[in-house]
Write a protein that holds these residues in place. Sequence first.
Motif: not given
Length: 324
Positions: A14-34, A176-178
């Motif tokens: 539809x309108x050349x839109x590319x939608x992902x099945x999932x997003x990956x929330x990275x956020x706090x993953x790079x913070x130690x001792x979370x 939006x297209x991702x």
Amino acid sequence: MSPLNSAFFKNITFDNIVKPDYFFISGLAGIPHTKYYHVFLCFVYALTLLGNAFVMFMIYTDHCLHSPKYIPVFNLAVSDLCGSTAIVPQMIDTFLFKSHLISFEACLADMFFAIWFVTMQSFTLTLLSYDRCVAICLPLRYNEIVTSKSMLVIIATLWIFAGIAILIAVIFISRLSFCKSTMIDSYFCDHGPIHLLACNDNTPSIVINWTHPIMILWFPVLFITGTYICIGRALLKIAAASERLKAMQTCTSHLILVSIFYLPLGFTAALGSAIHQNARILNMSLASILPSMVNPIIYSLKTEDFRESIKKFYRRNKRDITKE
């Protein structure tokens, strides 16, 4: 495109839109001792639920609190409780149980509700400043201007306005297209990091990303500042120092709530790219959950009517227990 990202995408034509099945929330993953932070989150969330539920219960059951000025307090408790529920459980599930994937539709829903409730927290604090301004600057006309009906109409209008504004932002995200990355560099499905991932024209989302902080942060801060300038001028006209002090004390709890809510957001926004990404994410996550926990505590301790209501509730329950 990495194999990980390509596995998440579902090509929709539809309108050349590319939608992902999932997003990956990275956020706090790079913070130690979370893991310690997640324990803290659980503690904060439990206190938030208990505190705001208690405030709502007291206002609902005590007829002495059935006045127009406590309608926005009740609304603040509702938005605090709902806002924490929209953010904290998802954060715990994402980072404590390593469930970083969130479906495209669930991400849009998470974005809508999280931003909606945070916006209503900001709007309600602004409404509380309006209430204090009328009470101090126009005391003889307070009961005429601030009525239960006017408060309910204003609050309903704010809920609808905020909901429509954020729904428009979510709709533009859905168009939006991702086709590059699905990794969201935030602690929830935040509008800002997501629209930057788009590979088609995201101009409307860029405009929204600039205007939303004005709506949720800068305009309310300017309005609250204006009301307190008016309050300050009105206080200077009060001859008796004791009356001036009493009027100032009615604003204390609100000023504390305003400081707790806006200062961390304003500080992080002002620093912009100068602040480290991990520090920004941590600051924003704390700014979005701590006020919801602190607000009921501040109102319980700093508002005289509320303290008296709690004392009456305690004495009534103590008598009932003694009779049994």
